[in-house]
Motif scaffolding. Sequence first.
Motif, PDB file in Angstrom:
ATOM      1  N   UNK A  66       0.816  -1.217   0.000  1.00 33.46           N
ATOM      2  CA  UNK A  66       0.000   0.000   0.000  1.00 33.46           C
ATOM      3  C   UNK A  66       0.846   1.262   0.000  1.00 33.46           C
ATOM      4  N   UNK A  67       2.174   1.116   0.104  1.00 31.25           N
ATOM      5  CA  UNK A  67       3.058   2.276   0.173  1.00 31.25           C
ATOM      6  C   UNK A  67       3.903   2.462  -1.082  1.00 31.25           C
ATOM      7  N   UNK A  68       4.111   1.393  -1.846  1.00 26.93           N
ATOM      8  CA  UNK A  68       4.974   1.506  -3.014  1.00 26.93           C
ATOM      9  C   UNK A  68       4.223   2.077  -4.211  1.00 26.93           C
ATOM     10  N   UNK A  69       4.975   2.662  -5.118  1.00 29.06           N
ATOM     11  CA  UNK A  69       4.401   3.238  -6.324  1.00 29.06           C
ATOM     12  C   UNK A  69       4.186   2.152  -7.380  1.00 29.06           C
ATOM     13  N   UNK A  70       3.106   2.255  -8.116  1.00 30.91           N
ATOM     14  CA  UNK A  70       2.869   1.346  -9.225  1.00 30.91           C
ATOM     15  C   UNK A  70       2.910   2.076 -10.563  1.00 30.91           C
ATOM     16  N   UNK A  71       2.941   3.394 -10.529  1.00 28.66           N
ATOM     17  CA  UNK A  71       3.047   4.180 -11.750  1.00 28.66           C
ATOM     18  C   UNK A  71       4.516   4.419 -12.083  1.00 28.66           C
ATOM     19  N   UNK A  72       4.852   4.695 -13.341  1.00 30.20           N
ATOM     20  CA  UNK A  72       6.228   5.035 -13.698  1.00 30.20           C
ATOM     21  C   UNK A  72       6.742   6.200 -12.868  1.00 30.20           C
ATOM     22  N   UNK A  73       8.063   6.272 -12.693  1.00 35.38           N
ATOM     23  CA  UNK A  73       8.665   7.251 -11.795  1.00 35.38           C
ATOM     24  C   UNK A  73       8.291   8.686 -12.142  1.00 35.38           C
ATOM     25  N   UNK A  74       8.096   8.991 -13.422  1.00 36.19           N
ATOM     26  CA  UNK A  74       7.763  10.359 -13.805  1.00 36.19           C
ATOM     27  C   UNK A  74       6.342  10.740 -13.407  1.00 36.19           C
ATOM     28  N   UNK A  75       5.481   9.723 -13.222  1.00 35.11           N
ATOM     29  CA  UNK A  75       4.107   9.989 -12.817  1.00 35.11           C
ATOM     30  C   UNK A  75       3.889   9.749 -11.333  1.00 35.11           C
ATOM     31  N   UNK A  76       4.857   9.117 -10.671  1.00 34.58           N
ATOM     32  CA  UNK A  76       4.670   8.743  -9.270  1.00 34.58           C
ATOM     33  C   UNK A  76       4.559   9.955  -8.363  1.00 34.58           C
ATOM     34  N   UNK A  77       5.106  11.092  -8.782  1.00 33.89           N
ATOM     35  CA  UNK A  77       5.008  12.295  -7.959  1.00 33.89           C
ATOM     36  C   UNK A  77       3.580  12.798  -7.860  1.00 33.89           C
ATOM     37  N   UNK A  78       2.703  12.338  -8.771  1.00 37.06           N
ATOM     38  CA  UNK A  78       1.307  12.758  -8.738  1.00 37.06           C
ATOM     39  C   UNK A  78       0.503  12.001  -7.697  1.00 37.06           C
ATOM     40  N   UNK A  79       1.043  10.879  -7.216  1.00 35.15           N
ATOM     41  CA  UNK A  79       0.346  10.107  -6.198  1.00 35.15           C
ATOM     42  C   UNK A  79       0.771  10.563  -4.821  1.00 35.15           C
ATOM     43  N   UNK A  80       0.016  10.171  -3.828  1.00 37.37           N
ATOM     44  CA  UNK A  80       0.285  10.612  -2.456  1.00 37.37           C
ATOM     45  C   UNK A  80       0.454   9.426  -1.517  1.00 37.37           C
TER      46      UNK A  80
END
Length: 444
Positions: free
Chosen positions: A298-312
């Motif tokens: 529930x803590x790791x990013x699943x989107x590419x690194x360039x889009x991961x900044x958009x998640x919280x």
Amino acid sequence: MERDQNENSTSPPATVIEEWNGTSSTKLTKTATITATSLSSISIKRSSNAFTHISQRILQAFVPEGFPSSVTPDYVPFQVWDSLQGLSTYVRMMLSTQALLSAIGVGEKSATVIGATFQWFLRDLTGMVGGVLFTCYQGSNLDSNAKMWRLVADLMNDLGMLMDLVSPLFPSAFVFIVCLGSLSRSFTGVASGATRAALTQHFALQNNAADIAAKEGSQETLATMFGMALGMLLAHITSGHSFAIWISFLSLTIFHMYANYMAVCSLSLNTLNCERCSIVLSQFFKTGQVLSPKQVSSMEHVLPSRLSSLTSKGSDSLYKRVHLGVRVSSLDSLAMVNLLQSAGSNHKKAKYLLQQERDIINIITHKDSTAADILQSFIHALVMAKLGDQGGSMSLESQSWMNKHYEVFLLKLQSSGWKTERLLSSSVVWRANWLVEYSDGKHD
């Protein structure tokens, strides 16, 4: 009278045999009870009807043997969302294929067979070349970031189908557009197949990866049949109505992306990649406890690194400061001098060397380093980066931390359900060997 009583008293006892059906010892169904009172007297009492037996046999064609104990708990939610996204894909495929065939000239008298064949061949050729190139550049990275690439694969498939749908609108650029669509889908084929293999290994709890893969094929076939039927119905209803086609396609695409996101988020992978290792270590620094795979998912990013900044989600980014398998000759002169000094003092025991360059920690791996050594080197580099954030002496304090806590950290990882055999990362292609050369020409 006494004789009859003696005969009754010596008659053999009744023998009862129970018949059970099921593929797992923990999930069996009693189907019949067979009682034998004598050699000529046998009674059979059925415990389940024929419909129940048939339904169980049908279910066995779609779920792994021994289900649910033979798979991980995240198998069911992933398969449900994955089947839904597959269903939407096949429905949209009918719409995009209809548009593509129309653009090629199917149904028009002016269209030639050789022209349509050449266009289709060029489209497939582009996809094949694209698949090979994508494997060359990203093949080793698919296993370490299975969640992200699973999501990216389906996004690229969406783009490919969108280009097929758009192609009739631009007749002069038709070949170029369909080739781009084929190129996009070729990435999907490679990434989806590779990540599916990694996920199948994750789901298999009883060395039943082949059975899980086979049953997944049955599930996909069922979704394909339903998708094709719904797709043909939708294509018939929307035929000749461009606005309805686009609304249907875009709505299904949005649902497809949502279902994929939910499927990926439902996974709780217990293998350590760079990001998961960073999250677990940071929590260990704070509390001395190790998070479980489900907590980390529930803590790791699943989107590419360039889009991961958009998640919280608050994922730890410490791992981005660690470069694994650095090429020695790529370092600058000062860094190389420091590295040589470190190699000289640790040349007999070290299987890796760490070199700090501003906020970046470079890892130089020994040519004889094992998978366990690579995992240790990465954790050591994370510790060094973490201590640097706290204003400590990175080199000495990180080595002291490793000597004191590393074995405890590994044991807690294993007790929390993590696999610690290796680190899932990109292939380490650059290695080094260090030795000390004395003035008489001898090596040590």
